[in-house]
Scaffold this motif. Sequence first.
Motif, PDB file in Angstrom:
ATOM      1  N   TRP A  74      69.807-119.756 -17.119  1.00 56.59           N
ATOM      2  CA  TRP A  74      68.488-119.112 -17.014  1.00 56.59           C
ATOM      3  C   TRP A  74      68.270-118.448 -15.645  1.00 56.59           C
ATOM      4  N   PRO A  75      68.511-119.112 -14.522  1.00 61.77           N
ATOM      5  CA  PRO A  75      68.227-118.450 -13.233  1.00 61.77           C
ATOM      6  C   PRO A  75      69.001-117.155 -13.044  1.00 61.77           C
ATOM      7  N   ALA A  76      70.284-117.168 -13.336  1.00 62.37           N
ATOM      8  CA  ALA A  76      71.105-115.965 -13.135  1.00 62.37           C
ATOM      9  C   ALA A  76      70.705-114.848 -14.075  1.00 62.37           C
ATOM     10  N   GLU A  77      70.229-115.186 -15.271  1.00 67.11           N
ATOM     11  CA  GLU A  77      69.872-114.177 -16.264  1.00 67.11           C
ATOM     12  C   GLU A  77      68.442-113.673 -16.122  1.00 67.11           C
ATOM     13  N   HIS A  78      67.581-114.445 -15.462  1.00 63.29           N
ATOM     14  CA  HIS A  78      66.162-114.101 -15.416  1.00 63.29           C
ATOM     15  C   HIS A  78      65.646-113.722 -14.032  1.00 63.29           C
ATOM     16  N   VAL A  79      66.451-113.889 -12.999  1.00 62.96           N
ATOM     17  CA  VAL A  79      66.010-113.561 -11.652  1.00 62.96           C
ATOM     18  C   VAL A  79      67.075-112.671 -11.006  1.00 62.96           C
ATOM     19  N   VAL A  80      66.703-111.428 -10.719  1.00 66.21           N
ATOM     20  CA  VAL A  80      67.668-110.438 -10.232  1.00 66.21           C
ATOM     21  C   VAL A  80      67.195-109.843  -8.916  1.00 66.21           C
ATOM     22  N   ASP A  81      68.054-109.924  -7.909  1.00 66.44           N
ATOM     23  CA  ASP A  81      67.790-109.264  -6.632  1.00 66.44           C
ATOM     24  C   ASP A  81      68.195-107.803  -6.769  1.00 66.44           C
ATOM     25  N   ASN A  82      67.244-106.894  -6.628  1.00 69.91           N
ATOM     26  CA  ASN A  82      67.525-105.472  -6.820  1.00 69.91           C
ATOM     27  C   ASN A  82      68.218-104.843  -5.616  1.00 69.91           C
ATOM     28  N   GLY A  83      68.362-105.604  -4.540  1.00 66.85           N
ATOM     29  CA  GLY A  83      69.073-105.112  -3.380  1.00 66.85           C
ATOM     30  C   GLY A  83      68.314-104.100  -2.545  1.00 66.85           C
ATOM     31  N   ASP A  84      67.019-103.962  -2.814  1.00 69.74           N
ATOM     32  CA  ASP A  84      66.222-102.971  -2.089  1.00 69.74           C
ATOM     33  C   ASP A  84      64.919-103.564  -1.567  1.00 69.74           C
ATOM     34  N   GLY A  85      64.898-104.888  -1.428  1.00 69.28           N
ATOM     35  CA  GLY A  85      63.669-105.533  -0.984  1.00 69.28           C
ATOM     36  C   GLY A  85      62.759-105.948  -2.111  1.00 69.28           C
TER      37      GLY A  85
END
Length: 397
Positions: free
Chosen positions: A203-214
């Motif tokens: 769940w964490p890896a699939e539902h929380v994404v760092d967009n790399g832009d802040g």
Amino acid sequence: MLTAEEYEELSDLLDQAGDDSFRWNPFAMSQGEAADELAERLRELSPEQLSDFLNRSSTAELTAFADALRAHGREWRLFGSSDDWTYIETWSDALRDADPRLRDKIHAAFPESQPDTTTYVDDENRGTVPEGTPAYGDPGDAPLLPSEEIQQQILDQYRRERAGNPDAEDVEYAPWMDVNQQGYGDCWMLANLLAVVHEDPSWPAEHVVDNGDGTVTVTLYDHDGNPREVTVTDDLPMRTDGTYQGAYAGPGGAGFGDESSSALWVAYVEKAMAAGFQDDSAYDPGQYEAIVGGWDQAAPYFTPDGSVDSVDVQDIAATYDSGGVPVAALTPDADSASGTAKDNPAYVTNHVFVLTDSYTANATTYYEFSNPHGPDKPPLVLTPEEFDEYFSGAGTY
């Protein structure tokens, strides 16, 4: 960039959304209808076009549009439908897609996009943290998901607090162990999250994404089970001493913002819930107080078919034994809790624990209830005969 014709069409909708004089024109859309139409048109724009529109629109115009969009969604609640999701996804998409230099403008026009961090002590049923308004700050170099080093620290604490469990040394790290509540009184929400992640470690890896832009995008769900992406900026509420106010993934007592001791996925779920949680009777979305206090209302936000099935306290052990699914157990307030329960150092009143393990020692079967306060807190270890004295309710996810 927008063509002159495209900008004029969007600008006309912006004018209608923000000017109540249009309501006297029988041939014009209402403010709410214009706001909904504009929100739909904005979703169709490229990031460059969206940035161009936001740049050319004043903060006052965008605020009036936001107010009309929010109000229109809530009008329909009178008939048991609609919600704030169109409003939330409008600012969420803008934070994710538009020029990062426009984020302060978006926050100003859509205040829910940067949840109010204020906490209270004058309402005994709400906040339990010191009164104040923690300022947003840079979380430092802490990663989104725990590194192997952080995982090992979490596991070490987990095992250390379970000296009486003969199977503890054989347990391996799992993401549900990350949940570490801090300053906000949202144990119920974090217990929901702990139980869901216990069942679905991905769940964490699939539902929380760092967009790399802040920005970070958290996927939640509406009450119809539809995925809803909530994008928030990566700054987080900080206390005056520089420590983090809310939940995070990491060993208890670790210095926040240190890449070797903490991770942030839990913090961003908490921030997205503060921005988007719509089931509090006292607080609208867009503030951490909206997720202070509760029981089962968070479950639909974490899974498409999210719900809590009530379990009789006497049936907690049988429910867990039948399928191994975690069972959340609610403790009563201090006035109602038994003296025996309050004498147990692992017990917390007005709290939610999650049954995550059982073991047999000296011919007795014990049930281990994990505390969302973090892996450094001892579990509540009980026999079924003690449940009635310790809990006031229970449920499965």
